[in-house]
Write an enzyme that holds these catalytic residues in place. Structure first.
Site, PDB file in Angstrom:
ATOM      1  N   ASN A  10     -18.309 -55.581 -50.649  1.00 26.55           N
ATOM      2  CA  ASN A  10     -18.545 -54.686 -49.511  1.00 26.55           C
ATOM      3  C   ASN A  10     -19.653 -53.718 -49.898  1.00 26.55           C
ATOM      4  OD1 ASN A  10     -18.453 -52.848 -47.420  1.00 26.55           O
ATOM      5  ND2 ASN A  10     -16.338 -52.229 -47.761  1.00 26.55           N
ATOM      6  N   TRP A  11     -20.787 -53.840 -49.221  1.00 28.91           N
ATOM      7  CA  TRP A  11     -21.923 -52.992 -49.554  1.00 28.91           C
ATOM      8  C   TRP A  11     -21.827 -51.608 -48.944  1.00 28.91           C
ATOM      9  CZ3 TRP A  11     -26.952 -56.425 -49.344  1.00 28.91           C
ATOM     10  CH2 TRP A  11     -26.780 -57.527 -50.202  1.00 28.91           C
ATOM     11  N   LYS A  12     -20.860 -51.398 -48.070  1.00 26.87           N
ATOM     12  CA  LYS A  12     -20.616 -50.117 -47.415  1.00 26.87           C
ATOM     13  C   LYS A  12     -21.906 -49.614 -46.739  1.00 26.87           C
ATOM     14  CE  LYS A  12     -16.665 -49.207 -50.258  1.00 26.87           C
ATOM     15  NZ  LYS A  12     -15.713 -48.177 -50.642  1.00 26.87           N
ATOM     16  N   HIS A  96     -10.125 -51.548 -43.439  1.00 27.18           N
ATOM     17  CA  HIS A  96     -10.494 -50.906 -44.701  1.00 27.18           C
ATOM     18  C   HIS A  96      -9.976 -49.469 -44.714  1.00 27.18           C
ATOM     19  CE1 HIS A  96     -12.946 -49.216 -47.922  1.00 27.18           C
ATOM     20  NE2 HIS A  96     -13.140 -50.454 -48.325  1.00 27.18           N
ATOM     21  N   GLU A 168      -6.042 -52.906 -51.637  1.00 27.14           N
ATOM     22  CA  GLU A 168      -6.922 -51.875 -52.184  1.00 27.14           C
ATOM     23  C   GLU A 168      -6.119 -50.590 -52.320  1.00 27.14           C
ATOM     24  OE1 GLU A 168     -10.121 -50.477 -49.749  1.00 27.14           O
ATOM     25  OE2 GLU A 168      -8.947 -50.542 -47.931  1.00 27.14           O
ATOM     26  N   GLY A 174     -12.951 -44.455 -55.816  1.00 27.91           N
ATOM     27  CA  GLY A 174     -13.820 -43.310 -56.066  1.00 27.91           C
ATOM     28  C   GLY A 174     -13.152 -42.152 -56.794  1.00 27.91           C
TER      29      GLY A 174
END
Length: 195
Positions: A10-12, A96, A168, A174
């Protein structure tokens, strides 16, 4: 049943067009060709078409970071299944944690998106996971079960088998804290028992 390894990136909200194309070219070159792993990349919407061209002769599949459940209409800033399919998207990330946290995604909207994706022959990557507060208060299983059951509400067994569930742990995103393989495996075993 032997499960095939699936890796999705996932490149966000990262990369511009030129950087995205360079990154995709680098992935195609460095990954090469193999059949024992399924792979997808999920770049931002504005680069999907360009990335589709870069990866078309590779084993890397194209995914999107979200979708709206409606076919079309006055939904400013949203994107529908037909739009995604028209540029070569095969997978869609749904539910997500960032969508759930920042944009108030619910189990009901996750289910609507999963249903829309499956109705349009797109493959959902359904995200589930608990926050640190939920984990510390012993609610991991109830949160994960509620999210899983919500996502699969009224989904047939055949369609459920087309979906990927991505556990997740929100508490590890983060934060510098990493979920151990044992913690992830425990969640995976629990989810398999649910479905």
């Amino acid at each position: 049943m032997q499960r095939k390894t699936f890796i999705a990136g996932n490149w966000k909200m990262n990369t511009t067009l030129d950087k995205a194309v360079d990154l995709a070219k680098g992935l195609v070159t460095s990954i090469g060709s193999f059949d024992n792993v399924d792979m997808a990349i999920c770049p931002p919407y504005i680069v999907l078409s360009a990335i589709s061209e870069v990866i078309k002769s590779s084993n890397i599949k194209l995914g999107a970071q979200d979708v709206h459940w409606e076919k079309q209409g006055a939904y400013t800033g949203k994107i529908c299944c037909d739009m995604l399919k028209s540029v070569g998207v095969e997978y869609i990330i749904i539910g997500h944690s960032e969508q759930r946290t920042y944009f108030h995604e619910t189990d009901d909207t996750v289910n609507k998106k999963v249903t829309a994706a499956l109705d349009n022959d797109l493959l959902p990557i359904i995200c589930i996971g608990e926050t640190l507060e939920e984990r510390n208060s012993g609610k991991m299983q109830s949160v994960v079960e509620t999210q899983t059951r919500g996502a699969f509400s009224d989904i047939t067994k055949d369609n459920a088998l087309k979906c990927t569930i991505a556990y997740e742990p929100v508490w590890a995103i983060g934060t510098g804290v990493t979920a151990t393989p044992q913690q992830a495996n425990e969640a995976h075993i629990f989810v398999r028992q649910i479905i």
